[in-house]
Design an enzyme around this catalytic site. Structure first.
Site, PDB file in Angstrom:
ATOM      1  N   TYR A 230       0.859  -1.170   0.000  1.00  0.00           N
ATOM      2  CA  TYR A 230       0.000   0.000   0.000  1.00  0.00           C
ATOM      3  C   TYR A 230       0.898   1.223   0.000  1.00  0.00           C
ATOM      4  CZ  TYR A 230      -3.463  -3.329   1.812  1.00  0.00           C
ATOM      5  OH  TYR A 230      -4.294  -4.406   1.994  1.00  0.00           O
ATOM      6  N   HIS A 244      -8.176  -1.459  -0.520  1.00  0.00           N
ATOM      7  CA  HIS A 244      -7.632  -2.575  -1.292  1.00  0.00           C
ATOM      8  C   HIS A 244      -6.270  -2.204  -1.855  1.00  0.00           C
ATOM      9  CE1 HIS A 244     -10.975  -5.326  -1.115  1.00  0.00           C
ATOM     10  NE2 HIS A 244     -11.751  -4.272  -1.146  1.00  0.00           N
ATOM     11  N   LYS A 275      -4.146  -6.592 -10.065  1.00  0.00           N
ATOM     12  CA  LYS A 275      -3.123  -5.871  -9.309  1.00  0.00           C
ATOM     13  C   LYS A 275      -1.931  -5.618 -10.234  1.00  0.00           C
ATOM     14  CE  LYS A 275      -5.155  -7.029  -5.318  1.00  0.00           C
ATOM     15  NZ  LYS A 275      -6.111  -6.083  -4.769  1.00  0.00           N
TER      16      LYS A 275
END
Lengths: 380, 380
Positions: A230, A244, A275
């Protein structure tokens, strides 16, 4: 179209063939004779109906001509990826021709977080068999979890369910190396981790580098990678506010080697969950001469770029499903691309000869020791 | 709730606690004293606010009590998977209690194709570096491809694009072992394959078994597995008529060992593309005593089954992300389940302590030498 094997290479000097070959950007024209590379000649025979004869005028089949190049490494992987690019109506030439510094590769920038990583002191117990560390007492664990997103309070996505905080082995070692973890022996944790996880030192170094750059780094188990990340400032949410991750991070140490099928598997999971896949290539390697196979010309507007007027867009590394690739080899190929200012396109021919493409772009993470790349699945 | 550590185990004899524990299906009631297992006691402390004191009346923390069980293998993996099941409102007991032959596991039946596999004779050249075999001459290749779906004519999903047929190493060896492939040395192919691919012999045996049962077996590269399969009678289509495979097949030899994270990765890709994942467990293994961790009670209608009135639904194998699992160990655990007539639920606690479940069901493929299982990702 008639081609001739002269004992060393495949040529054509028949006027109509020469014209067609030059127009189609095949081979090299030397005074009206076109000299063809192995993959070019095989392609013309396999797909374009060309015939090839030897010096005595005997007709040669695909396997007979291919046999003449049997000392070439991964001939079929090169041929099949060459064919796939050609079949898409795109041009492809030998990599040696792409000698410029094309400036076509633009690296992706990843910002560092502000300030230095400072963690609170904490005490815990290490469970060697599980490679986990437990921080007993909800208060200390809560701060670590809520402020730094280190450890897991209670249950994943339900941090109120339970009163202990669990640190994974990377988190426990980070705290320990910073002198912030009491009750656990750094030496014991490190030796347990190294015994269990191959290349643990390299994987941990990458973990630490991203944590120090302000990123939150958690397990990527659900996505088939070492980590998910993140961006700086992310905090654990709960329920509807759950953040997310958009990036996963996988470590491919220079000294390690993987079957292409295993290498690709890790990228596929990430792709299937949308992703961005980041590959880290840490570790010491011998400086290898980087290998690339072809220079690729791509689409441009409604048309395609040609070797005559345009510039190549990528360098191709041709591989097959059952081949091995080491971190060192990949790093060396990426080095060649970087010097020529082109992106690397890894083309993998599977056992069924279908070709899958992965585009690799360099990442800039300021002050980083290691090399990082975004890899994306591409349909050219 | 007050619990007591008596130096050997955790107990409670306080009247209100005993009532609550019995109602909640925790521990064993021996003459008004409830004896708790390690995971049960830790759960009550972590989640239900229970306190635990030692014989001298000193209060013990989670880590202190857990430390008393530090000789238990994978204590936290067991605890975290126990906790996850409990947190779902479902009951979980020690596996030793599930002693019946419950007949709850129903195997999935896979039919064999009719007749015996007979292949045409063909001749080809083997390319060692690429582990591929090329059949030159479109006629011979076409029959093999179109009638038996062996090899790949032209290009994947465009078989007209090219005049050669490519056989993968499994296909080439199958033809060779049946005496149908000229021009390639079986010995050379086998040694090249074994040098490149770990456990090649086991993987090939599985391939051959499914081919002989009439199934079409092609590479599973796109799905991160060894193979994908089509049911007997499938023929290669083209364009709009393309038949999509619904099953992938992965081989996990008894002698091989994988990190759980790698094991799970293969299953994840298949799940993300909605294929049924079939695991083959071939090879010779020492007869291991199979390990399972807990007996699981599941939902029933609108309610849940209880250990008091119901039967267990699954046996749980508790693992963590960074653990190893061998084919032999998994086969042995499945053996325990089969004898008790229950399905195996593999529960994996990741580094963040989130638990992922995989349900494993036995497959019946008549006359097969090996054991096969369907594995599906499950959210209990």
């Amino acid at each position: 179209m008639e081609l001739v094997w002269d004992g060393k290479q495949v040529k054509s000097d028949e006027a109509s063939a020469v014209t067609a070959l030059i127009r189609g950007c095949y081979g090299e024209n030397k005074k009206g004779v076109v000299h063809l590379g192995a993959e070019e000649a095989l392609y013309l025979m396999d797909v374009r109906g060309a015939t090839c004869t030897d010096a005595s005028g005997n007709r040669m089949g695909f396997n007979e001509l291919a046999g003449k190049f049997s000392k070439k490494k991964k001939l079929l992987a090169r041929y099949l990826t060459y064919k796939d690019w050609r079949d898409r109506g795109l041009f492809i030439r030998k990599e040696e021709e792409a000698t410029g510094e094309y400036g076509r590769s633009v690296s992706r920038k990843y910002a560092r977080g502000e300030g230095k990583l400072e963690l609170p002191e904490i005490s815990g117990a290490f469970f060697k068999d599980d490679l986990l560390c437990v921080v007993d007492g909800a208060d200390a664990g809560s701060v670590l979890y809520n402020e730094y997103w280190i450890g897991q309070m209670g249950t994943y996505k339900a941090s109120h369910r339970g009163s202990i905080c669990k640190l994974d082995i990377f988190e426990a070692l980070l705290l320990s190396e910073m002198g912030k973890l009491e009750g656990c022996s750094k030496k014991e944790m490190l030796s347990a981790a190294k015994e269990r996880i191959g290349y643990f030192g390299d994987i941990y170094s990458v973990y630490r580098e991203w944590r120090e750059a302000g990123y939150v780094v958690k397990t990527g188990f659900k996505f088939g990678t070492h980590f998910r990340i993140y961006f700086p400032g992310a905090k654990p949410g709960g329920g509807k506010d759950w953040v997310h991750s958009k990036h996963v991070l996988h470590v491919f140490p220079k000294q390690s080697s993987l079957l292409i099928s295993e290498w690709a598997r890790a990228i596929r999971v990430a792709h299937s969950v949308k992703k961005t896949f980041i590959l880290a290539i840490p570790g010491e390697g011998k400086k290898k001469k980087g290998e690339v196979d072809f220079a690729l010309y791509y689409r441009k507007g409604m048309g395609v770029e040609t070797p005559k007027e345009g510039k190549p867009a990528f360098l191709m590394l041709s591989l097959s499903e059952d081949e091995y690739l080491s971190g060192e080899e990949l790093a060396a190929s990426l080095g060649v691309c970087s010097r020529r200012g082109l992106d690397l396109l890894v083309a993998i021919a599977d056992r069924e000869t279908a070709v899958t493409y992965y585009l690799i772009k360099r990442i800039e993470l300021p002050k980083s020791k290691y090399e990082y790349y975004e890899i994306e699945w591409m349909q050219p």
